[in-house]
Design an enzyme around this catalytic site. Sequence first.
Site, PDB file in Angstrom:
ATOM      1  N   GLU A  88      36.248 -14.368  -5.270  1.00 57.54           N
ATOM      2  CA  GLU A  88      37.450 -14.458  -6.086  1.00 57.54           C
ATOM      3  C   GLU A  88      37.508 -15.715  -6.957  1.00 57.54           C
ATOM      4  O   GLU A  88      38.042 -15.674  -8.060  1.00 57.54           O
ATOM      5  CB  GLU A  88      38.698 -14.419  -5.186  1.00 57.54           C
ATOM      6  CG  GLU A  88      38.963 -13.079  -4.530  1.00 57.54           C
ATOM      7  CD  GLU A  88      39.397 -12.005  -5.518  1.00 57.54           C
ATOM      8  OE1 GLU A  88      40.202 -12.300  -6.417  1.00 57.54           O
ATOM      9  OE2 GLU A  88      38.900 -10.865  -5.397  1.00 57.54           O
ATOM     10  N   SER A 465      81.121  13.642  40.891  1.00 52.92           N
ATOM     11  CA  SER A 465      81.625  12.842  42.008  1.00 52.92           C
ATOM     12  C   SER A 465      81.246  11.377  41.929  1.00 52.92           C
ATOM     13  O   SER A 465      81.776  10.563  42.693  1.00 52.92           O
ATOM     14  CB  SER A 465      81.116  13.420  43.331  1.00 52.92           C
ATOM     15  OG  SER A 465      81.716  14.677  43.566  1.00 52.92           O
TER      16      SER A 465
END
Length: 822
Positions: A88, A465
Site C-alpha cells: 500500500e 397451585s
Amino acid sequence: MLKTIIKLLKKLFVFSFIVIVLAMAGVLYYIKFELPDIEALNTVQLQVPLQIFTKDGKLMAEYGEKRRIPIPYDQIPKPLIDAVLATEDQRYFQHPGIDIPGLMRATVKLVLTGRKEEGGSTITMQVARSFYLSRHKTFGRKLREILLALKIDNHLTKQKILELYLNKIFLGSRAYGVAAAAEIYYGKPLNQLSLAQYAMLAGLPKAPSALNPLANPEAARKRRDHVLNRMLELHYIDEKSYKQAVKAPLYASYHDLQTQIKASYAAELVRQQLEEMYGDVIYTDGFNVYTTIDSHLQNVANDAVHDNLLDYDQRHGYRGPEKNLGTPDLNQMMEWQKILRATPFINNLEPAAVVEVSDKSVMALRSNGSMITIPWQGLSWARKQINADYLGGLPKTASDILKLGDLIRVMPTHNGWRLTQIPKAEAGMIALNPMNGEILALVGGFDYQHSKFNRMVNAQRQPGSSFKPFIYSAALEKGYTLATVINDAPIVIENPNDNSLWRPQNDTHRFYGPTRLRDALIHSRNLVSIRLLGLVGTKYAVKFAQRFGFSSSQLPASLSLALGTAAVSPLDMASGYAVFANGGFKVAPYIVDNIRNTRGEILYQAKALAACPTCTDAPIVPMPLPTPTPDKPSLETYAPRVISAENAYLITSALHDVIQFGTATQARSLHRTDLAGKTGTTNNQVDAWFVGYNQDLVTLTWMGFDQPQSLHEYGAQAALPMWIQFMQSALKDKPEHMQERPAGIINLRVDPLTGSRASDSDPAAISELFMQDHIPHEGGAVNDAQPADEENENTDTAAAPDTAAAPETVATPDTAAAPEGE
C-alpha cells in the site's frame, strides 16, 4: 537589450516568489483554519458493535452491522504491518503524508489516458479520505485529501495514523479492521495468523469484494502472492519464508461470531433495555455491557431445559420425520446434502437423511457428507404418536419407525447417535439471587433461533397451585396459622352472570375433611385453599399479593385466584418467591450490572436495593411503592420489607415440607434440608410449574405449549425434574443455607385434628410453628383470626372453617376456569 531581459527576469522572479509565498501562505491558512480539526483523531470513536458479557466476562452476544475489534498499534503484528506497507505505501515512514513520486505517476497517467485510475494515495491520504471526505472522485476532493494528509502527518505520529488505518479499513464480509477480519476469515485472534494469512489480509483493501477469499478464492490467492512478492522484493521476508507462504492453502472460510456462552434470550433482553436507555447509538458506540448472568449457572440451565424438554417430548411418542426426500441413489446424495446444509440445527438437533434401514438400526447421511449409524438403543423409544392422548405399540424393528429418504433429527449421546425430534412443547427456566434480584440464569425457550419469544419474561400464564403460597401468606397476615383447620369438602360455586356452576375438585378427586393449613399447602388441597381465600377476602388477597410485585390487573378478584387463575409471567413468580427466600423483602429483578465504553469508563452502574435479613425492625412498606420524584427522591438503602420475617419463615417452613412430604418429594434426591418449593399445574394440565429456593437461590421452571393444550403431565412430572437437574449442579459443594428463625416464632404442641393447643403430655400432639402474636388457645384453632368483613373488604363469602363435609353453594363472580391440578 540584455539589461532589459535581466531586469524583466528579476521582476518575474520577484513576482513568482511573491505568488509562491502568497500561495504557500494561502495553503497554510487553509490547512490551519479551513480544514477539520485533526486533534479529534486522537480520541476518535470508531463504530464498534455492542457486546454483552456475563458477570464473569464471557461473551454472550454482539449486536451491530459492523464487526470491528479496535486494537492499539503495539498489538498489531509486525508481519502484517510489513505486508500492508509493501503493497500500500512502501515509503510510508519517509514521506510527509503524501508521496510525490506516486502523485507524479498518477498525473502522468491522467495526462496520457484521461482516466483517474491510479490515485497515488498514501495510507495517510486514505485515512484523510475515510474520516473526512466523501468517496466522490473530483480534483477538489483530491486537493483537500492532499492537504489533509499533510496536516494529519504533521499532527499525529506515524504509528497512530497506521493504527487508525488498520482499525478503520473495510476488508469485506462485514469485517472492519484487521482484527475483525482475522476472526471472520480464519476464526483466530490476529496475533495467531501465519505469514500467508497476513498477506491475504494486506491484499484486501484494494478491492474487498473482488479479492475476497470467500467470494473469489483464485483472485484472492493471486493478490496474496503479489503481496508476498512485494515483501520479498523489499526484504521484509527471505526466500525460504516466501516459498513456504506461497505454497500455503488459503484456509479461509466464514467464521461467525463465536460467543463463549449460549444465552440468547438473556442477551436479547439486555439489548432491548439498552435500546430504551440510549437508542440506536448502542450498535455503533462500542458499549460493553456486563450482566448479572453467571456463566456456570447459565450452562447448567441450558442443559436442564434441553434435556428435560426432550425427555418429555419422547415420553409422548414420535410424530414422524419432517419430510421424505425420496429414494436414495448416488445422484440424489449431493442434492440431499444441499438440503441438509440448508436445514438449520435446532439446539444441537442435527438434520440427517435415512439412506439405509436395517432390522435394528438405521444409517443416515449428515450435512457434512459423513454417514452415521443409529443403533436400536437410540430408536426403540419412538412409539408412534397417534394423537395427543394415545401412543401406538412398541416398535419391533427400525422399519416400524423410519423409511428410506426420511429427513430426521439426530443427536450424539454417550451411547451413540439417537433419533430425536423438535419438541412441540416449550420450556424455560429463570434463576434469581433473592438477596438483591440479580438474574443469574435465563432460558426463555428451547431454542432462540427457532422461536425468539422469551417465555420467562413476556409470557402471561396461569401459575396454578404455585400461586397458593401468596394466598396462605395473606391468611397468616390476617391472623390464621398453619394449624388452622379448614374443611376439605365439596363446594359448588355459582356464577351470577350466567347461573353456571363451578364444582372445583382436588387433583385426586377425593375429599379429606378437616385439614390443617400446613397439610393443605403441602398436599395442595384445592378446596381448603378456596375456602381460605373466602375467609381472607378476595379483595384483601389481591391487594396483599401486590406486595410481591403483582399488579391488580393480573389478579382476578374471585375465588378461582386460590387455584392460580392469575395471568403472570414466570419472572413475576420468581420475583414473588424471592420475598419468601430473603425473609420478607421485595427486591427488583435486574440483569444489567454495568455498562462501559471502549475506554473502560463506566457509563452506568446498577444500584440494586438488597434485602437486609438482620433488619428485623424494618417496617412493612405498603405496595406498590410510591414513585420517587425530584422533590421526594428515594433515600432507601435496603429493599422495602413487604411481609414480616415471621410470615416469610412460616411459608418457607410449609414449602420445605412440600419437598419433604408433599407433591415435590422427588427433590429429596438432592439430599439437602435447606430447600423449599411448590409445584403448580393448571386446569387440564396446560401449564406445569415448579418454584423452589433456599436463601441463596430462587429457581423457577415451566413447561407448556405456546398455543395452550394439555401436557398430560403434572408440574411434579414435567417441571420438577428440570429444577432438580439444575439445582443438583447449581448447589454442588455449596453449604446449606437455612433461614434463621425470627425471634417472633415459637414452637407449640397442637392437636393434629383440631389445630388447637395441646398439653405437652398429649401423646397424639404434634409440633407446629406460630407467630408469637397468633398463638391458638387450648380448645380453639385460632386466637384472633378475623374473617373478611363487608365494610373493609367487600369480600365474597365462602364456607367457614367448620368440620362439616356437606356440599355448599356460594355465589361468586368467577369467570375463569380454575385449575384442578396440583
